[in-house]
Scaffold this active site. Structure first.
Site, mmCIF file in Angstrom:
data_model
loop_
_atom_site.group_PDB
_atom_site.id
_atom_site.type_symbol
_atom_site.label_atom_id
_atom_site.label_comp_id
_atom_site.label_asym_id
_atom_site.label_seq_id
_atom_site.Cartn_x
_atom_site.Cartn_y
_atom_site.Cartn_z
ATOM 1 N N GLU A 182 11.999 10.184 6.600
ATOM 2 C CA GLU A 182 13.303 9.529 6.468
ATOM 3 C C GLU A 182 14.435 10.539 6.229
ATOM 4 O O GLU A 182 15.330 10.325 5.399
ATOM 5 C CB GLU A 182 13.274 8.490 5.340
ATOM 6 C CG GLU A 182 12.302 7.348 5.605
ATOM 7 C CD GLU A 182 12.406 6.228 4.577
ATOM 8 O OE1 GLU A 182 13.010 6.443 3.515
ATOM 9 O OE2 GLU A 182 11.880 5.134 4.845
ATOM 10 N N GLU A 253 6.706 1.722 8.652
ATOM 11 C CA GLU A 253 6.733 1.086 7.330
ATOM 12 C C GLU A 253 7.320 -0.317 7.436
ATOM 13 O O GLU A 253 8.530 -0.482 7.520
ATOM 14 C CB GLU A 253 7.548 1.904 6.322
ATOM 15 C CG GLU A 253 6.897 3.191 5.870
ATOM 16 C CD GLU A 253 7.650 3.858 4.717
ATOM 17 O OE1 GLU A 253 8.473 3.178 4.060
ATOM 18 O OE2 GLU A 253 7.420 5.059 4.492
#
Length: 814
Positions: A182, A253
């Site tokens: 991320e 995710e």
């Protein structure tokens, strides 16, 4: 003939072994990952090896496979494996190789998210604290010292996997690897040093030649050939898509709930919502890989949780903290996986057509060259049910739902209609620690400046000073009072999470922050005696930060201290790292034996007290938990192993503790004389603690006549092909299944008609078949599983003709 079958069996085994030895070729195109020339529709689940125990791994992986998953995904935890520079640990819960081999033994693939920055609500985002001491280092940027150590650790993990032949290219289970995590969230903070770092990280990873693709999550400019992937709850709506037409849509995710913080309310995400967004991602974005984060969350043992995060992690996942199946989430997703796998051929190779069915309704149709067809009928309206006309046939779509038609005709699954059972977690108290005679205590010494050896003329930064050895740092100084005994104002501001203040050894006040506002301030009137006064301030961290740019820039601990308006920030300070009990390892058998313990209650209670008792392992195999609801804040150890921090006194906005029960894995226990030690920072009551076992013995089903038939019955699942056969059309069913080694012992409630309530509470409605209990008991009692068709003919009675009916059954397993 028998000889021929034997020869064929051994020939197939030889082919399988030959294929494994030669390895699998893993590539990708714009539709999916391609394994040995076949496009794959893959469902994956995150299970983190250090958040459970090696004894739990086989069961967790087996339940994931039974739930329709084909991949297990895990991070790699750098600071767990290299706590000191160059000193590695891969033992016990850290045994990454053993975990990956266990995945392989169950016939599943693995996705290895090396990072090595991982966030993951893990202390310091997985980065080892010693990195901070590297001269000139800037984390996660185009910085040579950081890149050197990042590459070194990444290469070590890759080489370890290669040496054990664990990559798919070598015949192992690993089909994907991840570099970074991320990064787009913080990239702008590094200005011109950000983009070159991304390019370097991708090139470095690919250059390690694992033979399988690499991914970067939430990195829309991931350099070729690295695949950019999506994280979040709504990737069917938020994902911009792959940054190349030759890359597949992967969802790394899909949050099944959310992590919980002390003082924060739990986030509950429904099975229906998860299923809706999975189906939308596959239909709208052409998704072919979905990973559930978490599928099993587990436990943040010891001090591994990041700041303010609870010890229990993603307990609302399909497998709860203890590894028990959580229904209906687990079962509803299993049905979803089966429905999508029935549609996999046109989804992976067919042409997509989008068709409007109304203002907020649409169809996604996938047609293959050989006539295969699958359709997803979507109702985006979250307020009303609708009927839509598709290919001249009318279909009912509940609000915010998707129906899956594997043949473009027959709906086999709707995301909003749950046909799987519900279950409830049951707690049985096995022992109460309410005997004064069974407890001993040891009071921590409150240090003053004369008892400290570390001195400075200013505030020391807490994380750097403690260096990961303790949550605690004492700040002490001497304040001379030349007047008579008088009231003074003590004012303290701290960037630590919890602050406790003592004057001349006596507690005077405390303060703490929260996950949203991490600093704390204290202002108290204190009485100072004539002459020297000793002020001792204990700063505690409840985990280290795990997110944000420039984690190397630390700022924890005290920031300002005033007494009666005078600033003591640049005064002469004495420091003590940690508590004396920590240094003495009072929580171990050896350390405990060196301490002079006192009888419980032999003196007045004080903050910072250690408590000790002995207990036997409860009988059976059910998971074990300590109920610490009577305690305040601290940490607990069983046989020298920390089961994590507890903070019962920090209540949510609804007035409840964020967590009261703390997982004690059975592998931590001995049959007899287990040592339990608690460090209580506040004034808790150990006499209120209980030892509990956890089970899920209450099962319940609520299915209406308008529900679809189950996609998979327990007998129609084809393990070899990993798909279900199309259901025979017996109609909607209530299916009940007990945990292993138990059977249905009692039907607490059964009503076919219009029962009122749900699986939490039930009463009869105005319409009820009097045969309900008798029919259900005959079908289910004494069995480990049963199935009842929801139809009037099942009950030889239509209690209310023309009125839609449902069957609600509540049962107990024993």
């Amino acid at each position: 003939m028998k000889v021929l079958w034997v020869l064929l069996y051994w020939f197939l085994l030889f082919l399988n072994a030959f294929g494994l030895a030669c390895g699998r070729n893993v590539t990708y195109d714009g539709r999916s990952l391609i394994i040995n020339g076949q496009r794959k529709m893959l469902f994956s689940g995150s299970i983190h090896y250090p958040r459970s125990t090696p004894e739990m791994w086989p069961s967790l992986i087996a339940k994931a496979k039974e739930g329709g998953l084909g991949v297990i995904q895990t991070y790699v935890f750098w600071n767990l494996h290299e706590p000191q520079h160059g000193q590695y640990d891969f033992s016990g819960r850290r045994d990454l190789v053993k975990f990956i081999k266990e995945i392989h033994a169950h016939g599943l693939y693995a996705c290895l998210r090396i990072g090595p920055f991982i966030e993951s609500e893990w202390s310091y985002g997985g980065l080892p604290l010693w990195l901070h001491d590297i001269p000139g280092i800037v984390y996660r940027s185009d910085n040579e010292p950081f890149k050197l150590h990042m590459k070194r650790f990444t290469k070590k993990i890759v080489d370890m996997m290669k040496s054990e032949k664990l990559y798919a290219s070598q015949g192992g289970p690993i089909i994907l690897s991840q570099i970074e995590n991320e990064y787009k969230n913080v990239e702008a903070a590094f200005h011109e040093k950000g983009p070159p770092y991304v390019r370097w990280a991708a090139k470095m990873a690919v250059g390690l030649q694992t033979g399988v693709p690499w991914i970067m999550c939430k990195q829309d400019d991931a350099p070729d050939p690295v695949i950019n992937t999506c994280n979040g709850m709504q990737c069917g709506q938020t994902f911009a898509g792959p940054n190349s037409p030759n890359k597949p849509s992967l969802w790394t995710e899909n949050w099944t709930s959310f992590y919980q913080t002390y003082g924060g309310e739990p986030y509950l995400r429904s099975a229906e919502d998860i299923a809706f967004h999975v189906a939308l991602f596959i239909a709208k974005k052409g998704g072919s890989y979905v990973n559930y984060y978490m599928y099993h969350g587990g436990t943040n043992f010891g001090r591994t949780a990041s700041e303010y995060v609870t010890t229990s992690y993603y307990d609302e996942a399909p497998l709860d903290e203890y590894g028990l199946i959580r229904q209906p989430k687990w079962g509803h997703l299993k049905e979803l996986h089966a429905a999508i796998k029935l549609s996999s051929k046109p989804l992976l190779s067919g042409a997509l057509t989008k068709l409007s069915l109304g203002g907020k309704q649409e169809a996604y149709i996938f047609k293959g060259n050989l006539g295969e067809c699958a359709a997803f009928l979507v109702n985006l309206d979250n307020k009303r049910d609708v009927k839509v006309l598709f290919q001249n046939v009318s279909y009912e779509l509940p609000r915010k739902s998707i129906s899956i038609l594997p043949d473009c005709k027959t709906p086999v699954f709707n995301t909003a209609k749950i046909s799987t059972q519900y279950n409830t977690r049951s707690v049985t108290s096995r022992r109460r620690f309410d005997s004064i005679d069974k407890w001993e205590e040891h009071k921590e010494v409150i240090p003053n400046i004369h008892k400290t050896s570390l001195r400075a003329n200013s505030f020391l930064e807490q994380i750097s000073t403690t260096n990961g050895t303790s949550d605690y740092l004492w700040y002490t100084f001497r304040f001379p009072n030349h007047d008579r005994t008088a009231q003074f104002v003590l004012n303290v501001h701290s960037n630590g999470h919890v602050l406790q203040a003592f004057v001349n050894g006596d507690f005077v006040g405390s303060a703490h922050g929260s996950h949203q506002n991490k600093s704390s301030s204290l202002e108290k009137n204190v009485t100072l005696r004539t002459g020297p006064n000793y002020i001792s301030l204990l700063s505690a961290m409840v985990g280290l930060p795990d997110a944000g740019a420039h984690l190397e820039r630390r700022g924890a601990g005290l920031r300002r201290v005033r007494v009666h308006g005078k600033d003591f920030s640049n005064h002469r300070w004495g420091y003590q790292v940690g508590l004396l009990g920590e240094r003495q390892q009072i929580y171990t058998d050896h350390g405990s034996s060196k301490i002079q313990w006192s009888r419980y209650g032999s003196s007045r209670h004080q903050r910072l007290t250690w408590y000790k008792t002995i207990f036997d392992e409860p009988p059976g195999n059910d998971p074990v938990a300590l109920n610490l609801g009577s305690m305040g804040k601290g940490e607990a150890w069983v046989n020298g192993q920390s089961i994590g921090r507890y903070w019962v006194s920090f209540l949510t906005s609804q007035g409840s503790p964020s967590q009261t029960r703390y997982n004690v894995p059975r592998s931590f226990l001995k049959p007899k004389e287990n040592l339990l030690v608690l460090l209580e920072e506040e004034i808790g009551d150990p006499l209120g603690i209980s030892l509990d076992t956890i089970s899920r013995t209450k099962v319940c089903g609520l299915v209406s006549e308008t529900h679809l038939s189950p996609v998979c019955s327990w007998t129609s699942y084809n393990q070899s092909e990993e798909i279900c056969q199309i259901n025979s059309g017996r109609g909607p069913q209530v299916q009940l299944q007990c945990p292993p080694n138990t059977t249905i012992s009692k039907i607490s409630f059964a009503s076919f008609g219009t029962p009122v309530g749900d699986c939490e509470s039930q009463i009869l409605g105005t319409c009820h078949s009097s045969n309900s209990s008798a029919i259900v008991e005959k079908e289910c009692l004494g069995k480990s599983e049963c199935s009842i068709i929801v139809a009037s003919h099942t009950f030889d009675d239509d209690p209310c003709p023309g009125i839609p009916k449902a069957l609600l059954v509540d049962a107990q397993c024993k």
